[in-house]
Motif scaffolding. Structure first.
Motif, PDB file in Angstrom:
ATOM      1  N   CYS A  57       0.842  -1.202   0.000  1.00 32.44           N
ATOM      2  CA  CYS A  57       0.000   0.000   0.000  1.00 32.44           C
ATOM      3  C   CYS A  57       0.869   1.240   0.000  1.00 32.44           C
ATOM      4  CB  CYS A  57      -0.922  -0.019   1.225  1.00 32.44           C
ATOM      5  SG  CYS A  57      -1.989   1.423   1.338  1.00 32.44           S
TER       6      CYS A  57
ATOM      7  N   ASN B  33       1.194   3.828  -3.257  1.00 31.93           N
ATOM      8  CA  ASN B  33       0.682   5.184  -3.064  1.00 31.93           C
ATOM      9  C   ASN B  33       1.759   6.203  -2.708  1.00 31.93           C
ATOM     10  OD1 ASN B  33      -2.296   4.768  -3.358  1.00 31.93           O
ATOM     11  ND2 ASN B  33      -1.877   3.247  -1.776  1.00 31.93           N
TER      12      ASN B  33
ATOM     13  N   THR C 268      -3.358   1.546   5.803  1.00 33.02           N
ATOM     14  CA  THR C 268      -3.768   0.220   6.268  1.00 33.02           C
ATOM     15  C   THR C 268      -2.849  -0.196   7.400  1.00 33.02           C
ATOM     16  OG1 THR C 268      -4.279  -2.058   5.605  1.00 33.02           O
ATOM     17  CG2 THR C 268      -2.384  -1.059   4.535  1.00 33.02           C
TER      18      THR C 268
ATOM     19  N   LYS D   2      -5.810  -7.199   9.314  1.00 33.77           N
ATOM     20  CA  LYS D   2      -5.550  -6.036   8.447  1.00 33.77           C
ATOM     21  C   LYS D   2      -6.780  -5.131   8.472  1.00 33.77           C
ATOM     22  CE  LYS D   2      -4.984  -4.754   3.554  1.00 33.77           C
ATOM     23  NZ  LYS D   2      -5.783  -3.532   3.705  1.00 33.77           N
TER      24      LYS D   2
ATOM     25  N   CYS E 161      -7.460   5.068   2.609  1.00 31.95           N
ATOM     26  CA  CYS E 161      -7.429   4.029   1.567  1.00 31.95           C
ATOM     27  C   CYS E 161      -8.367   4.409   0.425  1.00 31.95           C
ATOM     28  CB  CYS E 161      -7.859   2.704   2.200  1.00 31.95           C
ATOM     29  SG  CYS E 161      -8.491   1.466   1.046  1.00 31.95           S
ATOM     30  N   THR E 162      -7.868   4.249  -0.795  1.00 30.46           N
ATOM     31  CA  THR E 162      -8.654   4.610  -1.989  1.00 30.46           C
ATOM     32  C   THR E 162      -9.365   3.406  -2.618  1.00 30.46           C
ATOM     33  OG1 THR E 162      -6.798   4.148  -3.448  1.00 30.46           O
ATOM     34  CG2 THR E 162      -6.933   6.396  -2.521  1.00 30.46           C
ATOM     35  N   PHE E 163      -9.133   2.213  -2.066  1.00 25.25           N
ATOM     36  CA  PHE E 163      -9.573   0.951  -2.702  1.00 25.25           C
ATOM     37  C   PHE E 163      -8.834   0.773  -4.027  1.00 25.25           C
ATOM     38  CE2 PHE E 163     -13.673  -1.795  -2.275  1.00 25.25           C
ATOM     39  CZ  PHE E 163     -12.941  -2.941  -2.493  1.00 25.25           C
ATOM     40  N   CYS E 164      -7.693   1.476  -4.142  1.00 26.64           N
ATOM     41  CA  CYS E 164      -6.867   1.394  -5.359  1.00 26.64           C
ATOM     42  C   CYS E 164      -7.710   1.610  -6.624  1.00 26.64           C
ATOM     43  CB  CYS E 164      -6.122   0.067  -5.415  1.00 26.64           C
ATOM     44  SG  CYS E 164      -4.718  -0.043  -4.273  1.00 26.64           S
TER      45      CYS E 164
ATOM     46  N   THR F 179      -6.309  -4.710  -6.122  1.00 28.23           N
ATOM     47  CA  THR F 179      -5.641  -3.728  -5.263  1.00 28.23           C
ATOM     48  C   THR F 179      -4.211  -4.198  -4.963  1.00 28.23           C
ATOM     49  OG1 THR F 179      -6.243  -4.755  -3.174  1.00 28.23           O
ATOM     50  CG2 THR F 179      -7.858  -3.243  -4.131  1.00 28.23           C
ATOM     51  N   ALA F 180      -3.354  -3.231  -4.620  1.00 25.58           N
ATOM     52  CA  ALA F 180      -1.952  -3.567  -4.337  1.00 25.58           C
ATOM     53  C   ALA F 180      -1.846  -4.512  -3.151  1.00 25.58           C
ATOM     54  CB  ALA F 180      -1.161  -2.280  -4.071  1.00 25.58           C
ATOM     55  N   CYS F 181      -2.688  -4.303  -2.125  1.00 24.39           N
ATOM     56  CA  CYS F 181      -2.608  -5.154  -0.930  1.00 24.39           C
ATOM     57  C   CYS F 181      -3.067  -6.583  -1.235  1.00 24.39           C
ATOM     58  CB  CYS F 181      -3.406  -4.544   0.220  1.00 24.39           C
ATOM     59  SG  CYS F 181      -5.119  -4.127  -0.165  1.00 24.39           S
TER      60      CYS F 181
HETATM   61  S1  SF4 Z   1      -6.943  -1.046  -1.350  1.00 28.03           S
HETATM   62 FE1  SF4 Z   1      -5.115   0.099  -2.051  1.00 28.03          FE
HETATM   63  S2  SF4 Z   1      -5.163   1.984  -0.844  1.00 28.03           S
HETATM   64 FE2  SF4 Z   1      -6.526   0.512   0.214  1.00 28.03          FE
HETATM   65  S3  SF4 Z   1      -5.259  -0.562   1.740  1.00 28.03           S
HETATM   66 FE3  SF4 Z   1      -5.194  -1.796  -0.137  1.00 28.03          FE
HETATM   67  S4  SF4 Z   1      -3.361  -1.047  -1.233  1.00 28.03           S
HETATM   68 FE4  SF4 Z   1      -3.884   0.504   0.300  1.00 28.03          FE
END
Ligand code: SF4
Ligand code: SF4
Ligand code: SF4
Length: 257
Positions: free
Chosen positions: A22, A26, A51, A70, A134-137, A147-149
């Motif tokens: 994350c 970002n 996060t 998480k 958090c942007t929800f990517c 998403t990256a996570c």
């Molecule tokens: S969805 Fe994107 S912005 Fe949100 S916690 Fe996961 S990686 Fe971070």
């Protein structure tokens, strides 16, 4: 179709790959490590940490064990943050994410009071601070990526799909192995439902999750807003006006310079 993430706490090993991913995606800097008995690192959301992974030591089957969780913005179905924002800087999209538009924000920070999960963080160290969360990517979703996570998680503790699919998957896992799970899907009903859903080996109150009923938070938050004393609302209005004027002046100076 509204998308969602299912977080299976029986699979999470607390590695924090999601947190690193994350920050990396970002461009958010690292923060000071806490070594004072608090296992959460960083311990709470901030403007640079969207996060966190909570370390919970809980008793299960007569022995202590770790349950890692998480946490991030829940991207609520009926978000309190959206309901209290007077200028439309926060919006719930049909695809699931609750998105923030910095250019509309007047820095009143009402969203911090409207959120039952303590998510929106303010940039206190900047004269024209903004809300960060958090942007929800959404920028990755536009390119068709998860998403990256979710991508970084090595144990498949995070699964992405439509909200309907993730609720079905949560029920499937609980029914297949009832001895492994506490049979509750957090986020299916809480606060009117959320886009991030959780299943766990222990009750969620033992993990410090807020105990919320099914009442949509946009309704509850609008009641709070209606009950706000006029004087406080006026004071916030003046402060927000000053913020907006300062922002405009700063933008004009940047354009001239
Ligand atoms: S969805 Fe994107 S912005 Fe949100 S916690 Fe996961 S990686 Fe971070
Ligand atoms: S109310 Fe809080 S958790 Fe829900 S979408 Fe808004 S910031 Fe996220
Ligand atoms: S990457 Fe997956 S296993 Fe590691 S802390 Fe995050 S959710 Fe848990």
């Amino acid at each position: 179709m509204s998308r969602a993430v299912l977080v299976d706490l029986t699979r999470c090993i607390g590695c924090r790959s999601c947190q690193v991913a994350c920050k990396s995606w970002n461009d958010n800097p690292a923060e000071q490590t806490k070594c004072l008995g608090a296992y959460d690192n960083p311990p709470s959301f901030s403007a640079d940490t969207w996060t966190v992974v909570q370390f919970n030591e809980v008793e299960q089957a007569d022995r202590l064990q770790w349950v890692f969780a998480k946490r991030q913005c829940m991207h609520c179905e009926h978000p309190g943050c959206v309901a209290v924002c007077t200028v439309g800087a926060l919006t719930k999209t049909p695809e699931g994410p609750v998105v923030y538009e910095a250019s509309r924000c007047i820095g009143c920070r009402y969203c911090q009071y409207g959120c039952p999960f303590g998510v929106p963080s303010f940039e206190w160290d900047k004269p024209l601070g903004l809300i960060r969360k958090c942007t929800f990517c959404v920028d990755r979703a536009e390119e068709g990526y998860e998403t990256a996570c979710v991508k970084a998680c090595p144990t498949d503790a995070l699964t992405m799909g439509t909200r309907h699919e993730m609720i079905s998957e949560a029920h499937r896992r609980i029914n297949a192995r009832p001895h492994k799970y506490h049979g509750h899907i957090y986020g299916e009903k809480e606060a009117g439902g959320t886009s991030w859903l959780y299943i766990s080996p222990v009750p969620f109150e033992e993990l410090g999750f807020p105990m919320l009923d099914g009442e949509p938070m946009d309704y509850a938050s609008s009641v709070i807003m209606n009950a706000t004393p006029v004087t406080l609302a006026a004071a916030v209005g003046v402060l927000s006006g000053l913020y907006w004027l300062t922002k405009k002046k700063s933008q004009a100076a940047e354009e001239e310079g």
